[in-house]
Design an enzyme around this catalytic site. Structure first.
Site, PDB file in Angstrom:
ATOM      1  N   SER A 122     -16.493  11.674   4.957  1.00  0.00           N
ATOM      2  CA  SER A 122     -17.724  11.431   5.704  1.00  0.00           C
ATOM      3  C   SER A 122     -17.572  10.524   6.917  1.00  0.00           C
ATOM      4  CB  SER A 122     -18.798  10.859   4.777  1.00  0.00           C
ATOM      5  OG  SER A 122     -19.201  11.820   3.836  1.00  0.00           O
ATOM      6  N   SER A 128     -21.003  12.848   5.917  1.00  0.00           N
ATOM      7  CA  SER A 128     -22.401  12.444   5.889  1.00  0.00           C
ATOM      8  C   SER A 128     -22.728  11.338   6.890  1.00  0.00           C
ATOM      9  CB  SER A 128     -22.774  11.972   4.478  1.00  0.00           C
ATOM     10  OG  SER A 128     -22.053  10.803   4.113  1.00  0.00           O
ATOM     11  N   LYS A 147     -25.301   3.155   9.009  1.00  0.00           N
ATOM     12  CA  LYS A 147     -25.704   4.301   8.199  1.00  0.00           C
ATOM     13  C   LYS A 147     -26.781   3.848   7.221  1.00  0.00           C
ATOM     14  CE  LYS A 147     -23.355   7.901   5.418  1.00  0.00           C
ATOM     15  NZ  LYS A 147     -21.998   8.354   5.003  1.00  0.00           N
TER      16      LYS A 147
END
Length: 601
Positions: free
Chosen positions: A314, A290, A218
């Site tokens: 997330s 996310s 990420k």
């Protein structure tokens, strides 16, 4: 420091002056010298900031949901510019103090409860026994193979890291235009790392099951010399000089970084400066956030595994929607040094994989404290891939299993526990306003991005809706510090309740997106594992964002078939126990190997 006597004199004169001027401003009269030996007092420094009046407080009471009398408003207005001046000075000067992003608050969250044993008694990691299956001739079959299989092929030299890396790079080139899951591709560096891995393995230096395995992270984890953008416009040219500790540990394990994966801007939902990251199973909807990029890229086999992060759901949300295994470790197990800070007391880093054992292989490589993260802590990891789940007590909330967001998949797993040797146990929690804990998240997040907010930088973010960070950061400036402390105290009480629940069970089975438990478990810091256990039909695209009547979501007739994951929660630092149950469920519901149709080849 002015004295108490000096303060009382000037404050009372200020009230008179304010009244004489209609309450619009405060005039500071000449002050007598302080009396020797008199004690210091609060709010007796120089005035600073714009004038405030009783009318200002009358309006502010609506934000704080409190009420003062007229004399109380007059008193508060008279010395507000003195008592609050130090807060303004720290932020705006003249003695301004800048707070670096890596500077954590002095107050730290410790999920452990005093007197309650925490974590397993031993440190042990045993992989599932078995030999490597024959290497497939089809590249897609290799790409979708779990790490447990890929690692054995590489160890036995049936597959090179360079070939495997090339397979994933080719899949990114062919498929990511539809997903928008990759922010930065590190093609040349990845191929160089893969060749180096192959050379090491050929020479007899095999580092372990992640050696030569391509992965993505990420894009909130720092990578030396490679842009780390947070998915946000103001940071898209940010290039750190040092790898995050998790990246360092994966490189030390021999893994090959091939991509920085998308996240919703500043770790919220699934929209970043390059657009929206889409669900490989249903391209008309977002991948959820996310950790949208890790979820989508792992599900579509653009990487062998990925690293996501979770503050309030997330990892769980994209894992459930994209049909991958998402492991959110116990708060503090995995250090966040070199990762973007959203919330010091909530952020967690964890693996997203296509299988449960894969997630544990990655967790083993990245676990352990680091001096750069004051919240990181030692924790034993006890995992046996061949152990049975028989005898585990699985708690569940009866009412939650009967209503949305629970599905037939959740209920099927609950019904199957007995045949797997586990015992289901009804549990309960008080009906409390758990959402009030979000006060802590909003305040910490707004503090983390204070400069970006006050400078107006948040206005450049793509999402400018009421439930996006720009608005939430601005609103957070008006949160009550008293309410923050009370929310923090409530957090400890909720942690005590979770300790009570876990005193009678080994783990919990919950609907993945049950709002209460998403909030509770993130704030208490308990580990979670989301694992695909079946499929559901949806007649409307799903979204992380609040409904917008001007932009309705796509509908489907007939409904579309998408994967569905259930979530297991464990005791603190007992990820191994959660994984035992997760492996049993994964084997009993053999759906994890099914591929998104548009990305099957």
């Amino acid at each position: 420091m002015n004295t108490r006597r000096h303060f009382l004199i000037t404050a009372s004169m200020g009230v008179v002056s304010a009244a004489a001027c209609g309450g619009d401003q405060t005039t500071t009269p000449a002050s007598p010298p302080p009396t020797p030996g008199a004690p210091p007092t609060f709010g007796a420094g120089p005035e600073s900031g714009p004038p405030v009046s009783a009318a200002t407080f009358a309006e502010a009471e609506k934000l704080m949901q409190t009420t003062m009398s007229a004399p109380e408003r007059d008193m508060a207005a008279a010395n507000w510019r003195r008592s609050m001046a130090p807060l303004l000075e720290r932020r705006a000067g003249p003695r301004k103090v800048a707070l670096a992003p890596e500077l954590a608050p002095a107050t730290q969250w410790n999920p452990a409860i005093s007197g309650v044993p925490t974590g397993p008694a031993r440190d042990r990691f045993l992989r599932t026994a078995g030999e490597a299956a024959p290497l497939p001739s089809n590249d897609a079959d290799i790409a979708y193979a779990p790490i447990t299989q890929l690692s054995r092929w590489i160890e036995k030299k049936a597959l090179t890291s360079e070939r495997l890396t090339g397979i994933y790079l080719d899949r990114v080139a062919r498929h990511d235009t539809k997903l928008r899951s990759v922010i930065t591709l590190t093609r040349d560096a990845a191929l160089a790392q893969a060749r180096a891995a192959d050379a090491e393995i050929a020479s007899g230096k095999y580092r372990g099951p992640l050696h030569g395995i391509p992965f993505g992270v990420k894009d909130l984890l720092d990578t030396a010399g490679i842009a780390t953008t947070y998915g946000a416009e103001p940071f898209r040219n940010r290039v750190p000089g040092v790898d995050a500790v998790v990246v360092q540990r994966l490189r030390a394990a021999g893994a090959v970084l091939i991509a920085k994966l998308s996240l919703g801007a500043l770790a919220l939902n699934d929209i970043w400066f390059g657009g929206q990251t889409m669900n490989p199973w249903l391209l008309e909807e977002g991948a959820s956030g996310s950790s949208a990029g890790p979820g989508a890229a792992t599900a579509a086999a653009l990487v062998a595994f990925s690293i996501g992060s979770e503050t309030g759901g997330s990892i769980i949300a994209p894992a459930m929607r994209c049909g991958v295994a998402g492991l959110r470790p116990t708060f503090g197990r995995v250090p966040r040094t070199g990762a973007m800070t959203l919330c010091w007391s909530l952020d967690k880093l964890g693996p997203m994989t296509r299988g449960v054992e894969d997630a544990m292989l990655v967790l083993q490589a990245i676990s352990g404290p680091d001096a750069g993260d004051v919240s990181s802590t030692p924790g034993r990891l006890d995992f046996d891939g061949g152990a049975s789940a028989a005898g585990l007590r699985v708690g569940y909330f009866p009412a939650w299993m009967k209503e949305a967001p629970a599905t037939d998949v959740d209920r099927a797993v609950l019904d199957r526990l007995k045949s797997l040797g586990m015992t289901s146990v009804e549990v309960s929690l008080p009906d409390w306003p758990y959402t009030s804990l979000q006060h802590v998240l909003f305040a910490e997040a707004a503090a983390s991005f204070e400069e970006l907010t006050l400078s107006g930088g948040v206005r450049s973010l793509r999402a400018q809706v009421p439930d996006a960070w720009p608005n939430l950061f601005r609103q957070a400036r008006f949160l009550s510090a008293v309410d923050f402390v009370q929310a923090d105290r409530f957090r400890r009480r909720v942690a005590l309740e979770m300790a009570r629940v876990f005193s009678g069970v080994d783990l919990l089975l919950v609907p993945s997106l049950r709002d209460e438990m998403l909030t509770i478990s993130n704030f208490t810091g308990h580990p979670s594992l989301t694992v695909r256990a079946g499929f559901v039909n949806v007649s409307e695209a799903r979204s992380d964002w609040a409904p917008d009547p001007k932009h309705p979501l796509p509908t489907f007739n007939p409904p579309r078939r998408v994967p569905h994951g259930v979530t297991l929660l464990g005791r603190l630092f007992e990820e191994g126990t959660v994984a035992r149950a997760g492996l049993a469920i994964e084997r009993a519901f053999p759906v994890a190997a099914e591929r998104p149709p548009d990305f099957a080849t």
